[in-house]
Design an enzyme around this catalytic site. Structure first.
Site, PDB file in Angstrom:
ATOM      1  N   LYS A   1       5.902  23.078 -14.176  1.00  0.00           N
ATOM      2  CA  LYS A   1       5.099  21.924 -13.768  1.00  0.00           C
ATOM      3  C   LYS A   1       4.840  21.968 -12.255  1.00  0.00           C
ATOM      4  CE  LYS A   1       3.968  17.216 -14.340  1.00  0.00           C
ATOM      5  NZ  LYS A   1       4.126  15.954 -15.011  1.00  0.00           N
TER       6      LYS A   1
ATOM      7  N   HIS B   1      -2.256  10.444 -27.564  1.00  0.00           N
ATOM      8  CA  HIS B   1      -2.443   9.068 -27.088  1.00  0.00           C
ATOM      9  C   HIS B   1      -3.122   8.214 -28.161  1.00  0.00           C
ATOM     10  CE1 HIS B   1      -2.129  10.176 -22.511  1.00  0.00           C
ATOM     11  NE2 HIS B   1      -0.956  10.032 -23.085  1.00  0.00           N
TER      12      HIS B   1
ATOM     13  N   HIS C   1      -2.184  15.739 -25.863  1.00  0.00           N
ATOM     14  CA  HIS C   1      -2.147  14.364 -25.365  1.00  0.00           C
ATOM     15  C   HIS C   1      -3.352  13.509 -25.754  1.00  0.00           C
ATOM     16  CE1 HIS C   1       1.348  15.709 -23.245  1.00  0.00           C
ATOM     17  NE2 HIS C   1       1.503  14.555 -22.614  1.00  0.00           N
TER      18      HIS C   1
ATOM     19  N   ARG D   1       0.820  -1.223   0.000  1.00  0.00           N
ATOM     20  CA  ARG D   1       0.000   0.000   0.000  1.00  0.00           C
ATOM     21  C   ARG D   1       0.848   1.266   0.000  1.00  0.00           C
ATOM     22  NH1 ARG D   1      -3.266  -2.836   3.907  1.00  0.00           N
ATOM     23  NH2 ARG D   1      -4.858  -3.990   2.789  1.00  0.00           N
TER      24      ARG D   1
ATOM     25  N   ARG E   1      -4.380  21.534 -14.064  1.00  0.00           N
ATOM     26  CA  ARG E   1      -3.436  20.500 -14.481  1.00  0.00           C
ATOM     27  C   ARG E   1      -3.818  19.906 -15.830  1.00  0.00           C
ATOM     28  NH1 ARG E   1      -0.183  15.951 -10.902  1.00  0.00           N
ATOM     29  NH2 ARG E   1       1.030  15.184 -12.655  1.00  0.00           N
TER      30      ARG E   1
ATOM     31  N   ASN F   1      -2.144  18.511 -20.542  1.00  0.00           N
ATOM     32  CA  ASN F   1      -2.507  17.474 -21.520  1.00  0.00           C
ATOM     33  C   ASN F   1      -2.613  18.025 -22.941  1.00  0.00           C
ATOM     34  OD1 ASN F   1      -2.681  15.454 -19.551  1.00  0.00           O
ATOM     35  ND2 ASN F   1      -4.726  16.128 -18.977  1.00  0.00           N
TER      36      ASN F   1
ATOM     37  N   HIS G   1       5.872   8.416 -27.352  1.00  0.00           N
ATOM     38  CA  HIS G   1       4.995   9.384 -26.685  1.00  0.00           C
ATOM     39  C   HIS G   1       5.322  10.821 -27.132  1.00  0.00           C
ATOM     40  CE1 HIS G   1       2.429  11.020 -23.557  1.00  0.00           C
ATOM     41  NE2 HIS G   1       3.411  11.848 -23.245  1.00  0.00           N
TER      42      HIS G   1
ATOM     43  N   GLU H   1      -5.583  17.013 -10.730  1.00  0.00           N
ATOM     44  CA  GLU H   1      -6.126  17.309 -12.059  1.00  0.00           C
ATOM     45  C   GLU H   1      -7.631  17.558 -12.073  1.00  0.00           C
ATOM     46  OE1 GLU H   1      -4.096  15.267 -15.381  1.00  0.00           O
ATOM     47  OE2 GLU H   1      -6.063  15.155 -16.309  1.00  0.00           O
TER      48      GLU H   1
ATOM     49  N   LYS I   1       2.203  11.500 -11.282  1.00  0.00           N
ATOM     50  CA  LYS I   1       1.351  10.611 -12.077  1.00  0.00           C
ATOM     51  C   LYS I   1       2.118   9.342 -12.373  1.00  0.00           C
ATOM     52  CE  LYS I   1      -1.828  13.540 -14.665  1.00  0.00           C
ATOM     53  NZ  LYS I   1      -2.236  13.963 -16.016  1.00  0.00           N
TER      54      LYS I   1
ATOM     55  N   GLU J   1       7.521  17.930 -25.145  1.00  0.00           N
ATOM     56  CA  GLU J   1       6.907  18.336 -23.865  1.00  0.00           C
ATOM     57  C   GLU J   1       7.433  19.724 -23.446  1.00  0.00           C
ATOM     58  OE1 GLU J   1       4.455  16.639 -22.593  1.00  0.00           O
ATOM     59  OE2 GLU J   1       4.771  14.483 -22.813  1.00  0.00           O
TER      60      GLU J   1
HETATM   61  P1  NAD Z   1      11.429   5.637 -22.246  1.00  0.00           P
HETATM   62  O1  NAD Z   1      11.472   5.535 -20.803  1.00  0.00           O
HETATM   63  O2  NAD Z   1      10.948   4.457 -23.006  1.00  0.00           O
HETATM   64  O3  NAD Z   1      12.859   6.041 -22.791  1.00  0.00           O
HETATM   65  C1  NAD Z   1      13.073   6.141 -24.186  1.00  0.00           C
HETATM   66  C2  NAD Z   1      14.238   5.233 -24.635  1.00  0.00           C
HETATM   67  O4  NAD Z   1      15.451   5.849 -24.234  1.00  0.00           O
HETATM   68  C3  NAD Z   1      14.232   3.833 -24.042  1.00  0.00           C
HETATM   69  O5  NAD Z   1      14.581   2.928 -25.040  1.00  0.00           O
HETATM   70  C4  NAD Z   1      15.329   3.882 -22.973  1.00  0.00           C
HETATM   71  O6  NAD Z   1      15.970   2.642 -22.802  1.00  0.00           O
HETATM   72  C5  NAD Z   1      16.283   4.896 -23.569  1.00  0.00           C
HETATM   73  N1  NAD Z   1      17.055   5.660 -22.590  1.00  0.00           N
HETATM   74  C6  NAD Z   1      16.584   6.245 -21.469  1.00  0.00           C
HETATM   75  N2  NAD Z   1      17.556   6.976 -20.907  1.00  0.00           N
HETATM   76  C7  NAD Z   1      18.659   6.834 -21.657  1.00  0.00           C
HETATM   77  C8  NAD Z   1      19.969   7.368 -21.607  1.00  0.00           C
HETATM   78  N3  NAD Z   1      20.325   8.257 -20.678  1.00  0.00           N
HETATM   79  N4  NAD Z   1      20.854   7.011 -22.560  1.00  0.00           N
HETATM   80  C9  NAD Z   1      20.487   6.154 -23.565  1.00  0.00           C
HETATM   81  N5  NAD Z   1      19.241   5.634 -23.692  1.00  0.00           N
HETATM   82  C10 NAD Z   1      18.352   5.980 -22.740  1.00  0.00           C
HETATM   83  O7  NAD Z   1      10.510   6.865 -22.741  1.00  0.00           O
HETATM   84  P2  NAD Z   1      10.410   8.391 -22.351  1.00  0.00           P
HETATM   85  O8  NAD Z   1      10.302   9.105 -23.638  1.00  0.00           O
HETATM   86  O9  NAD Z   1      11.437   8.812 -21.368  1.00  0.00           O
HETATM   87  O10 NAD Z   1       9.009   8.427 -21.599  1.00  0.00           O
HETATM   88  C11 NAD Z   1       7.806   8.135 -22.260  1.00  0.00           C
HETATM   89  C12 NAD Z   1       6.809   7.632 -21.251  1.00  0.00           C
HETATM   90  O11 NAD Z   1       6.559   8.636 -20.273  1.00  0.00           O
HETATM   91  C13 NAD Z   1       5.459   7.277 -21.860  1.00  0.00           C
HETATM   92  O12 NAD Z   1       5.034   6.053 -21.369  1.00  0.00           O
HETATM   93  C14 NAD Z   1       4.547   8.380 -21.382  1.00  0.00           C
HETATM   94  O13 NAD Z   1       3.206   7.960 -21.287  1.00  0.00           O
HETATM   95  C15 NAD Z   1       5.160   8.713 -20.056  1.00  0.00           C
HETATM   96  N6  NAD Z   1       4.852  10.061 -19.538  1.00  0.00           N
HETATM   97  C16 NAD Z   1       4.412  10.158 -18.263  1.00  0.00           C
HETATM   98  C17 NAD Z   1       4.152  11.400 -17.723  1.00  0.00           C
HETATM   99  C18 NAD Z   1       3.734  11.517 -16.289  1.00  0.00           C
HETATM  100  O14 NAD Z   1       3.378  12.620 -15.859  1.00  0.00           O
HETATM  101  N7  NAD Z   1       3.814  10.466 -15.511  1.00  0.00           N
HETATM  102  C19 NAD Z   1       4.349  12.563 -18.491  1.00  0.00           C
HETATM  103  C20 NAD Z   1       4.786  12.410 -19.800  1.00  0.00           C
HETATM  104  C21 NAD Z   1       5.046  11.154 -20.308  1.00  0.00           C
HETATM  105  N1  GLY Z   2       2.056  14.941 -18.021  1.00  0.00           N
HETATM  106  C1  GLY Z   2       0.830  15.499 -17.595  1.00  0.00           C
HETATM  107  C2  GLY Z   2       0.735  15.656 -16.119  1.00  0.00           C
HETATM  108  O1  GLY Z   2       1.642  15.353 -15.395  1.00  0.00           O
HETATM  109  O2  GLY Z   2      -0.287  16.076 -15.649  1.00  0.00           O
END
Ligand code: NAD
Ligand code: GLY
Length: 351
Positions: A220, A245, A241, A120, A234, A238, A257, A230, A142, A184
Site C-alpha cells: 500500500k 460497496h 470495492h 482545518r 491507487r 479498489n 466491508h 488516486e 483516506k 483486503e
Molecule cells: P470496525 O472498525 O467496525 O471494526 C469491526 C468490529 O471489530 C467492531 O465491532 C469493533 O468494535 C471490533 N473491534 C475492533 N478491534 C477489536 C479488537 N482488537 N478486539 C475486539 N473487537 C474489536 O471495522 P473494520 O472492519 O476494521 O473497518 C471497516 C471500515 O473501514 C469500513 O467503514 C470501510 O469503509 C473502512 N475502510 C477504509 C479504508 C481506507 O483506506 N480509509 C480502507 C478499507 C476499509
Molecule cells: N482502500 C483503498 C485506498 O486506500 O485507496
C-alpha cells in the site's frame, strides 16, 4: 518490530509488532511534544484497550480526553463527525494538539476525517486494532463518513503523523472480524503481488500475521507514494470495492466491508471473464483462497439491486464507471465500462 516509512504529502512511520500499545505515549512523544489528546474509540475497543492507552499517554505527559461511540458501520456518520467536532471544542483541543484513533477502520475513517476538519486540521495518530485497519485503512490517508446515498461519500485525504499497529490487539478479535480483514489481504495479492498471492494460497494468514501485515503495508505504501490522490494506480486498490460497496448498501450495512469486498472481487472477476473483458477465469484462484479464510463468495441481491446501488459510487463519472479486473496472476487492470454495460457485467458476475 518492523517499521515501514510512508512518503506521501506527509512522511510517517507505520510501526508493526507486538507490545506496542503500552509504549504509545513514548512513541508519540518521540515525534510530538506532550499536548492535549482526544482519543476516539468505539465502545468495544475502548473497553478492551482504552485504559492502557490513557495510562501510556499520561505517563508520557499527555493530557487525555476520550470520545467513545457505539461500535459498527452505522456510526461512521455525519452525526458522529459533528459530535467529535463539538467534543474537541468543548475539551479545548487546539491546533497544536492531537486526535488519536484507537480501533478498526470505522474509528480510523471517522476520527481521521474529524482531525482533517477540526480547526482545518490537527495532527492525527492511528492505532488500528483490526486486521483490516492494519493492512489497509490506517495507511494512505483516506478518511470519510458515509452518506445515505452511499459509502465514504464525504471525506478527505489526510495523512496521519504515525501509525502504531500492535498485533497483540488482534487476539481479542472475533474470528469473523479477523477473516474480514483477510479479504483486503487477498486483494493485495490479486492486484499487485503474485508471489504474495502464492504465499496466501499455501499458508495460514493468522500464523504469519506480522509478516503479512508488513507486506500489505509495504504494497500500500508503494501505491500511495506513487499516487496519493488516486489519479491512477491507487484505483487498483479498489478491486472488489465498487460492487462491494453496493453489497454493503443493499444490506443496509449489515454485511461488513471485508465480507462485501470478498463478494465484490468474485463478481468483478467472473463478470470480467463472462463479458469477454479478460480471457481467464480468475474465480478459480479467488474462490479457494477466500473460502480457506472463511470469507463469503456470494450474496442474495439481484443484479438490478446491486446495479442501482453501484451508481452512487465515487468511481463513476457521468456515463462510465471504472472497474478493477484481474489481468494476470497477481496483476489487475483498470477498465471503464458504460453505465449501461454495468448491469450486464453484474448479472453475469453473479453466477
Ligand atoms: P470496525 O472498525 O467496525 O471494526 C469491526 C468490529 O471489530 C467492531 O465491532 C469493533 O468494535 C471490533 N473491534 C475492533 N478491534 C477489536 C479488537 N482488537 N478486539 C475486539 N473487537 C474489536 O471495522 P473494520 O472492519 O476494521 O473497518 C471497516 C471500515 O473501514 C469500513 O467503514 C470501510 O469503509 C473502512 N475502510 C477504509 C479504508 C481506507 O483506506 N480509509 C480502507 C478499507 C476499509
Ligand atoms: N482502500 C483503498 C485506498 O486506500 O485507496
Amino acid at each position: 518490530m518492523e517499521t515501514v516509512r510512508v512518503s506521501a504529502s506527509r512522511e510517517y512511520d507505520v510501526i508493526i509488532g507486538t507490545g506496542i500499545l503500552d509504549t504509545a505515549g513514548e512513541r508519540i512523544k518521540a515525534i510530538k511534544k506532550p499536548c492535549r489528546v482526544c482519543v476516539v474509540s468505539d465502545d468495544t475497543v475502548f473497553a478492551l484497550y482504552g485504559e492502557r492507552l490513557r495510562k501510556s499517554l499520561e505517563n508520557s505527559g499527555f493530557s487525555v480526553c476520550e470520545f467513545v461511540f457505539p461500535h459498527g458501520e452505522e456510526s461512521k456518520s455525519l452525526e458522529n463527525f459533528g459530535k467529535i467536532q463539538e467534543f474537541c471544542a468543548e475539551n479545548s483541543i487546539t491546533r497544536t494538539d492531537l486526535i488519536v484513533a484507537l480501533g478498526g477502520g470505522v474509528t480510523g475513517d471517522l476520527a481521521g476525517f474529524a482531525a482533517a476538519s477540526y480547526l482545518r486540521g490537527v495532527d492525527f495518530v492511528g492505532i488500528p486494532t483490526t486486521v483490516l485497519s492494519m493492512v489497509d485503512s490506517s495507511v494512505g490517508g483516506k478518511t470519510a463518513v458515509n452518506l445515505k446515498a452511499g459509502k465514504n461519500l464525504c471525506g478527505a485525504f489526510y495523512q496521519p503523523i504515525l501509525v502504531l499497529a500492535d498485533c497483540d490487539t488482534l487476539g481479542t478479535l472475533p474470528h469473523e472480524t479477523f477473516c474480514e480483514g483477510c479479504a483486503e489481504i487477498i486483494k493485495y495479492g490479486m492486484i499487485l503481488d503474485g508471489e504474495f498471492l502464492e504465499f496466501l494460497q499455501d499458508n495460514s494468514i493468522s500464523d504469519n500475521i506480522e509478516k503479512v501485515v508488513k507486506r500489505c503495508v509495504e504494497i500500500k505504501r508503494d501505491v500511495v507514494n506513487r499516487d496519493e490522490f488516486e489519479n491512477g494506480d491507487r484505483k487498483l486498490l479498489n478491486f472488489g470495492h465498487t460492487i462491494g460497496h453496493a453489497v454493503e448498501k443493499c444490506s443496509n450495512l449489515k454485511i461488513s466491508h471485508g465480507n462485501a469486498v470478498a463478494i465484490g472481487m468474485v463478481i468483478a472477476a467472473r463478470g470480467a471473464y463472462k463479458t469477454g473483458l479478460i480471457s481467464e477465469d480468475f474465480t478459480k484462484i479467488l474462490l479457494p483462497v477466500l473460502k480457506a479464510n472463511d470469507l463469503p463468495t456470494e450474496c442474495e441481491f439481484s443484479a438490478d439491486e446491486l446495479y442501482r446501488a453501484a451508481l452512487s459510487d465515487k468511481k463513476r463519472s457521468l456515463d462510465t464507471i471504472s472497474l478493477i479486473v484481474p489481468e494476470k496472476f497477481g496483476l489487475c487492470k483498470i477498465v471503464k465500462v458504460s453505465v449501461e454495460e454495468l448491469e450486464t457485467f453484474i448479472e453475469l458476475g453473479l453466477k
